[in-house]
Every structure is written in structure tokens, then in C-alpha cells.
Design a protein around this motif. Structure first.
Motif, PDB file in Angstrom:
ATOM      1  N   VAL A 143       0.869  -1.177   0.000  1.00  0.00           N
ATOM      2  CA  VAL A 143       0.000   0.000   0.000  1.00  0.00           C
ATOM      3  C   VAL A 143       0.902   1.222   0.000  1.00  0.00           C
ATOM      4  O   VAL A 143       1.913   1.235   0.688  1.00  0.00           O
ATOM      5  CB  VAL A 143      -0.870   0.032   1.278  1.00  0.00           C
ATOM      6  CG1 VAL A 143      -1.845   1.203   1.220  1.00  0.00           C
ATOM      7  CG2 VAL A 143      -1.610  -1.269   1.459  1.00  0.00           C
ATOM      8  N   GLY A 144       0.567   2.233  -0.755  1.00  0.00           N
ATOM      9  CA  GLY A 144       1.417   3.414  -0.756  1.00  0.00           C
ATOM     10  C   GLY A 144       0.935   4.463  -1.722  1.00  0.00           C
ATOM     11  O   GLY A 144      -0.206   4.427  -2.184  1.00  0.00           O
ATOM     12  N   THR A 145       1.835   5.397  -2.010  1.00  0.00           N
ATOM     13  CA  THR A 145       1.535   6.447  -2.974  1.00  0.00           C
ATOM     14  C   THR A 145       2.435   6.234  -4.189  1.00  0.00           C
ATOM     15  O   THR A 145       3.629   6.017  -4.048  1.00  0.00           O
ATOM     16  CB  THR A 145       1.792   7.832  -2.354  1.00  0.00           C
ATOM     17  OG1 THR A 145       1.026   7.922  -1.153  1.00  0.00           O
ATOM     18  CG2 THR A 145       1.375   8.946  -3.300  1.00  0.00           C
ATOM     19  N   THR A 196       5.755   4.272   0.814  1.00  0.00           N
ATOM     20  CA  THR A 196       4.938   3.755   1.912  1.00  0.00           C
ATOM     21  C   THR A 196       5.497   4.289   3.211  1.00  0.00           C
ATOM     22  O   THR A 196       6.619   3.955   3.576  1.00  0.00           O
ATOM     23  CB  THR A 196       4.956   2.217   1.944  1.00  0.00           C
ATOM     24  OG1 THR A 196       4.436   1.728   0.710  1.00  0.00           O
ATOM     25  CG2 THR A 196       4.092   1.687   3.080  1.00  0.00           C
ATOM     26  N   MET A 197       4.759   5.098   3.888  1.00  0.00           N
ATOM     27  CA  MET A 197       5.189   5.686   5.143  1.00  0.00           C
ATOM     28  C   MET A 197       6.634   6.217   5.028  1.00  0.00           C
ATOM     29  O   MET A 197       7.503   5.849   5.795  1.00  0.00           O
ATOM     30  CB  MET A 197       5.066   4.687   6.288  1.00  0.00           C
ATOM     31  CG  MET A 197       3.674   4.066   6.453  1.00  0.00           C
ATOM     32  SD  MET A 197       2.310   5.262   6.409  1.00  0.00           S
ATOM     33  CE  MET A 197       2.522   6.094   7.987  1.00  0.00           C
ATOM     34  N   LYS A 198       6.861   7.038   4.031  1.00  0.00           N
ATOM     35  CA  LYS A 198       8.135   7.736   3.786  1.00  0.00           C
ATOM     36  C   LYS A 198       9.251   6.824   3.292  1.00  0.00           C
ATOM     37  O   LYS A 198      10.370   7.260   3.087  1.00  0.00           O
ATOM     38  CB  LYS A 198       8.605   8.504   5.034  1.00  0.00           C
ATOM     39  CG  LYS A 198       7.568   9.508   5.524  1.00  0.00           C
ATOM     40  CD  LYS A 198       8.186  10.557   6.414  1.00  0.00           C
ATOM     41  CE  LYS A 198       7.193  11.658   6.719  1.00  0.00           C
ATOM     42  NZ  LYS A 198       6.058  11.177   7.555  1.00  0.00           N
ATOM     43  N   PRO A 200      -2.952   7.394  -4.290  1.00  0.00           N
ATOM     44  CA  PRO A 200      -2.795   6.272  -3.366  1.00  0.00           C
ATOM     45  C   PRO A 200      -3.118   4.961  -4.082  1.00  0.00           C
ATOM     46  O   PRO A 200      -4.031   4.901  -4.903  1.00  0.00           O
ATOM     47  CB  PRO A 200      -3.826   6.553  -2.271  1.00  0.00           C
ATOM     48  CG  PRO A 200      -4.832   7.435  -2.897  1.00  0.00           C
ATOM     49  CD  PRO A 200      -4.121   8.213  -3.976  1.00  0.00           C
ATOM     50  N   VAL A 201      -2.358   3.920  -3.785  1.00  0.00           N
ATOM     51  CA  VAL A 201      -2.621   2.618  -4.405  1.00  0.00           C
ATOM     52  C   VAL A 201      -2.666   1.535  -3.342  1.00  0.00           C
ATOM     53  O   VAL A 201      -2.090   1.660  -2.269  1.00  0.00           O
ATOM     54  CB  VAL A 201      -1.543   2.262  -5.459  1.00  0.00           C
ATOM     55  CG1 VAL A 201      -1.610   3.211  -6.640  1.00  0.00           C
ATOM     56  CG2 VAL A 201      -0.148   2.237  -4.862  1.00  0.00           C
ATOM     57  N   GLU A 202      -3.385   0.457  -3.682  1.00  0.00           N
ATOM     58  CA  GLU A 202      -3.475  -0.710  -2.820  1.00  0.00           C
ATOM     59  C   GLU A 202      -2.348  -1.684  -3.159  1.00  0.00           C
ATOM     60  O   GLU A 202      -1.754  -1.592  -4.229  1.00  0.00           O
ATOM     61  CB  GLU A 202      -4.780  -1.463  -3.072  1.00  0.00           C
ATOM     62  CG  GLU A 202      -6.024  -0.736  -2.727  1.00  0.00           C
ATOM     63  CD  GLU A 202      -7.230  -1.612  -3.023  1.00  0.00           C
ATOM     64  OE1 GLU A 202      -7.828  -2.110  -2.078  1.00  0.00           O
ATOM     65  OE2 GLU A 202      -7.553  -1.795  -4.209  1.00  0.00           O
TER      66      GLU A 202
END
Lengths: 169, 457
Positions: free
Chosen positions: A97-99, A129-131, A154-156
């Protein structure tokens, strides 16, 4: 191949470039760097992915498969995807999960555009993902036929980020 | 004081029946829900009941439901206000609680430092003892050193139980019957503890072979006001995994239950608890009770307390996390009747409760008066070995114990569950209900093992 490995943070003396007054996080990163350098030495396959969890320090490292193992090919598109009806396509999917970023920086040109022909291992984007930034690479050569996710979206996990058709085989 | 507004959106960082259960209360309260799921749970019930869903990782829990980064990223992308961790997975991880708060999220559970204190079982024992709770004779501090531990064991007298400081939920503990076995069992348990929890420290306590497992449900708000909601008897367990729970504990004097409840509440207030907690005790034949551990989360068996009190514990967790004071109606609640829960696990009782996996071809939950079923099961779903084998919880209420037991028998009879390669605990539980020992409330924590032995002889 994922090899989970747990490391103790060694005394600062063991870690090059660290000092007594260094911030604990810096020391931890120093320790991780130190270990990774060791793991990335001669005889080891190329590192592919590195994940550092805070808390009870855990480090996950993914190596490229060993030479004598059949190299994995880009996964064929799964049936549930609308693209799945078309066989023989390759995808690049989100490993977490992330950007998703299509370019290195906001003003920079995108890594790839639709129509581009890319080599195996060419970077097609970045997942944050979380930096924690990780490079997203095409596993095989191909022509980009679709980039369904806009820059900064954002993506899964497992979401299709690029669709390619194989070329040159 | 103006009452703070209720949390408006929640990410449920869990799966299975408890995710379904939490999402249901949220829906009733008008709270927007986000479900997270692994690849294996792509079609799971909780993902359909929630308002939104996020695919967070592959089937192995370590990379999905136990992955704080994936859950945090999902929370940020969906813009939720709070995270409800359910039970198991990250629910009692102080680091996760802290990371949530650091990222501006409300963690539905106690403050991270309280989780850290009570999560170390040896420290929790010390804290409980200081707060006036009786503890079993034993080593108050966790030791790695086998010789020091052996001296503690010799002082107490065998049988003793060695427990992992980082353990809980019945894992990482072993009974030592004879002094000559101590070193071997201690070292084995230490290795298990290191593998399971990454922490080899153990502590030693006297073992009570024939005791009742009784636990107290506690609610404490952010203003130091709390209430206990009575006790549950969870003595029907195999290898310290509960199978059947009941409230109120049968055959226990009401004043004993009240004293345990008051003691548990006092201890929770002393440690600065906020939210729902369960204080677990052992009660011996003489009615003496001893603190075991605190579960800092919603408990699997919480519905039986809900059935006799009329209190929705998940709703109160969310209200407390929103900073709302416990209302008078909760503080003055009085339990009524008897409630029993049976856990339908996909385990084979004939083969030592070995987990089984496979496709569920038939699933029909019971219904009718005073029956509640908490489940994520539906025909066609696949039970995998990746997760907990709990398939469904059947809960019944009755005005008295006799009626409740008969009603549970009827509910189990109605339950249909089948699948290639799948076994369940249903028939085993139906036998428990007819066992004279259980009927007469003479059962202890040895009940299931005694019967398993008898069967294999």
C-alpha cells in the motif's frame, strides 16, 4: 526470495561512521547500512528490496533469485482485472500500500509514458509507503500500453500500475 | 462539560468474525468504516460490509494484518479518524498504538505505555500485586537464567508453570510436574518464547491443576471512571485455548464475583487504563482467586457479557476512545440471566484439535429465540491455514443456566457446517453440554484434557 533477518543494534564502535552522541535512529540506520553492505558483498545476488521496521527492529531483505533458478517473469494479469481478458500482457503491480509517483520529483519528466519501449529492469515509478521509497521496475522488456494510475495517487497492494505488451522475443 | 463528538470514521485493522462484529456496531452508530484485507480475504464478509476496503498485502499475516506500515498507509489514504485493532494481530502492540497516535489517529485501546506495562506478563503480575490483587506464589521478575528459576520453582514446590513474559493468549507456557523435568521444560519454553515473541524471558508460578478460569470485564473512561461488567467462566479450554464460555460463572458465590470485579476495577484504575480490559484469574476449590494476566483489547468471548448486560462493548470502546465519559446507565448496569458462547473452530477434536483447512461447502448458522451468531463464514469460502481457526461464535441467552444450556444444545443441533477436509468443534461442544460434570458446574480447566485422555485410552 524473501529472507527475514533480525539484527541487534551493535555497539556504536562496530558501526563505521557512528559516534556515541549520535541520535539512536541514526545509529540504527548506520547499523542497518553496515549489515546490508555485508550482505551485498561478492558472491551474493543483487539486492532487490529492503524493508526496515521500527519498534523491535526487523529488517527484511529480498535478493534477486540465484542464477541457476529460472528467473521469474512479470506476472500475467489476473483474471479479476478487466485487462485480464487480453492474454500475454505484462503488468507492474504495487508491492505494498502506498503512494505512486511517476517521476523522481514533482517537476521531473515521468519515468515512462504510454508507447515507450522499456528494457528489463527499467524503472517505471516510485512507491512511497510511510516515507519509505521503493523503485518499481519492469521485470521484462516491453511496450507500455497503459498507465492507469495518475501521479501521486494512493494505491493498494497488488494494484496494476503499468500494463505492457512484450516486445523483441 | 461538553461531551466530545463521537469518532466519525474507523479503520478496522483485523479480519474474520471480529472485523464483521466491529463494522456492524459502527454501521449502527453511523460511523464510516474501512476494511483492510489480504489477498486471501479478497472476498471476505468484512470487506463487503465496510464502506471502503483496502488491499494491504498477501495472505501471510506478517505482510498484511501484522504490517503496521500497510495499515497506517491505508488509514492515511482513506482519511479515517481512528483505528480499531480488534483482538490478536496488532491489538496489544504498544509500538503500533504509539505509531497510530504519532500519525494523528485515535487508537481504540489503552494508551501505549499501559499496553507496554501490561503486555509484559511478569511486570503485569508485579503491578497487579502492588494494586492489591492476589497472585500465585512465584517469581515476580522474568529471568532467563535456569538456575535462578529452578530455585524459585523449588521454593514454590511442584507442579509449577513457566510462562513467557512476552506471552499471552495461552501461548508460550508449560507445566512442570517434577523437579527433575524443570531444566528441560524451562529451556524448551525459553526457545519457544524466543521464536514466538522474540523475547526469551520466563517467569515461574505455582500451577493449579484443578482451578476455574474466571475473568472480569472492565470498562474505564478517559476520566478515571470505571465499571466492571461481571465475570465469565472460561474453564472449558484445551491447551489454554478457550472453547466454551459462560456468564455468570456457575456455582461461584455472588459475593466472590463482586470482590473479584471490584479488585480488577481497582487495579485497572491504578494502572491508568482506558477502554475495555479483561482481568484473568484462577479460582481454586476454596474460592481463593489469583491474578493471571490482563487482556488489553476486546475479547473473543465479549458477547456473553453483552447478552446479560445489554451493553454493546464495542460501542463503549468507541465512545471512550472519543473521550466521552461512561454514562450513568452503564455504571449502574445489572446483569440478567445466563449467557453461553460456543466457539466453532475448524479444528479436529479427535486429532488433538489440529487445525483443518479447505473449502466450506455448507454453512447454516442457527437462529431462533435468544440466539446470536458472530461469524464471517458463508458457503463457498475457503478456510486457509494462514489465520486463526475460529469460524463462528454461537451465543445464547437464557433466564437461567438450565434453559441456556438446553438452548445452546438446540442451536448446535441446528448448525450445519461441512467442507472437504474440514472438521469442527461442533460435536465436541455438544457433548460438553450433556456432560454431568459440566451440568453440575464441577468442571475445571482440566475438563477437556481429561476427556481427551479418556477417549484415547
Amino acid at each position: 526470495m524473501t529472507v527475514p533477518a533480525a539484527f541487534q543494534v551493535p555497539d556504536s564502535a562496530d558501526v563505521p561512521g557512528s559516534s556515541e552522541e549520535a541520535d539512536p535512529l541514526e545509529r540504527l540506520l548506520g547499523a542497518v547500512r553496515h549489515h546490508v553492505e555485508g550482505l551485498n558483498g561478492p558472491g551474493m545476488p543483487a539486492l532487490r528490496r529492503l524493508r526496515v521496521a521500527s519498534g523491535a527492529v526487523s529488517v527484511e531483505i529480498e535478493w534477486d533469485p540465484l542464477q541457476d533458478v529460472v528467473p521469474p517473469v512479470a506476472e500475467p494479469v489476473d483474471a479479476p482485472d478487466p485487462l485480464g481478458e487480453v492474454s500475454g500482457l505484462l503488468t507492474v503491480r504495487a508491492p505494498a500500500v502506498g503512494t505512486f509517483y511517476r517521476a523522481r520529483e514533482p517537476e521531473a519528466p515521468p519515468f515512462v509514458e504510454v508507447g515507450d519501449i522499456v528494457q528489463a529492469n527499467a524503472q517505471v515509478g516510485i512507491l512511497e509507503t510511510m516515507k519509505l521509497m521503493s523503485a518499481l521496475n519492469a521485470e521484462r522488456a516491453g511496450r507500455i500500453i497503459e498507465l492507469p494510475v495518475p501521479d501521486g495517487a494512493p494505491v493498494e497492494y497488488d494494484q496494476v500500475l503499468a500494463v505492457m505488451e512484450p516486445v523483441g522475443e | 462539560m461538553t461531551v466530545p463528538p463521537m469518532i466519525s470514521s474507523v479503520l478496522v485493522a483485523n479480519r474474520g468474525e471480529i472485523a464483521v462484529r466491529i463494522i456492524r456496531t459502527c454501521r449502527e452508530m453511523g460511523i464510516r468504516t474501512v476494511a483492510v484485507h489480504s489477498t486471501a480475504d479478497r472476498d471476505a464478509a468484512h470487506t463487503r460490509l465496510a464502506d471502503e476496503r483496502v488491499h494491504i498485502g498477501p495472505a501471510p499475516a506478517r505482510r498484511s494484518y501484522l504490517n503496521p506500515a500497510a495499515i497506517l498507509a491505508a488509514a492515511q489514504h482513506t482519511g479515517v479518524e481512528a483505528v480499531h485493532p480488534g483482538y490478536g494481530f496488532l491489538s496489544e502492540d504498544p509500538d503500533f498504538a504509539e505509531i497510530c497516535v504519532d500519525h494523528g489517529l485515535i487508537f481504540v485501546g489503552p494508551p501505549a505505555p499501559v499496553l507496554a506495562d501490561l503486555g509484559d506478563k511478569a511486570r503485569a503480575r508485579e503491578i497487579a500485586s502492588k494494586a492489591g490483587l492476589p497472585v500465585l506464589p512465584g517469581g515476580g521478575t522474568a529471568v532467563e537464567d535456569v538456575e535462578r528459576a529452578r530455585r524459585t520453582a523449588d521454593d514454590i514446590g511442584h507442579p509449577v508453570i513457566v510462562k513467557a513474559a512476552a506471552g499471552g493468549g495461552g501461548r508460550g507456557m508449560a507445566v512442570v510436574d517434577r523437579p527433575e523435568d524443570f531444566s528441560r521444560v524451562f529451556e524448551e519454553t525459553r526457545a519457544t518464547a524466543r521464536n514466538l515473541f522474540g523475547d526469551p524471558r520466563l517467569y515461574v508460578e505455582r500451577f493449579l491443576p484443578a482451578a476455574r478460569h474466571i475473568e472480569v470485564q472492565v470498562l474505564v473512561d478517559a476520566y478515571g471512571t470505571g465499571v466492571h461488567l461481571g465475570a465469565r467462566d472460561c474453564s472449558i479450554q484445551r491447551r489454554r485455548q478457550k472453547l466454551l464460555e459462560e456468564t455468570p460463572p456457575p456455582g461461584l458465590p455472588a459475593d466472590l464475583i463482586e470482590r473479584m470485579g471490584a479488585a480488577a476495577l481497582r487495579a485497572a484504575l491504578a494502572v491508568g487504563y482506558e477502554g475495555a480490559a479483561t482481568y484473568e484469574f484462577l479460582v481454586d476449590e476454596d474460592g481463593a482467586f489469583y491474578f493471571m494476566e490482563v487482556n488489553c483489547r476486546i475479547q473473543v468471548e465479549h458477547p456473553i457479557t453483552e447478552m446479560v448486560t445489554g451493553i454493546d462493548i464495542v460501542r463503549e470502546q468507541l465512545a471512550i476512545a472519543s473521550g466521552r465519559p461512561l454514562p450513568e446507565s452503564i455504571l449502574r448496569s445489572a446483569p440478567r440471566g445466563v449467557a453461553i458462547e460456543c466457539r466453532i473452530n475448524t479444528e479436529d477434536p479427535v486429532r488433538g484439535f489440529l487445525p483443518t483447512a479447505g473449502a466450506l461447502t455448507d454453512f447454516q448458522a442457527p437462529g431462533g429465540p435468544f440466539v446470536r451468531v458472530d461469524t464471517h463464514a458463508e458457503p463457498g469460502m475457503t478456510v486457509t491455514a494462514d489465520y486463526d481457526p475460529l469460524l463462528a461464535k454461537i451465543i445464547v441467552w437464557g433466564p437461567d443456566r438450565e434453559t441456556a444450556i438446553d438452548r445452546m444444545g438446540r442451536a448446535l443441533h441446528e448448525t450445519r457446517v461441512a467442507g472437504a477436509g474440514l472438521s469442527t468443534t461442533r460435536d465436541f461442544l455438544a457433548e460438553v453440554l450433556t456432560d454431568p460434570c459440566y451440568r453440575h458446574a464441577a468442571h475445571t480447566t482440566a475438563f477437556v484434557d481429561d476427556r481427551a485422555h479418556r477417549r484415547s485410552e
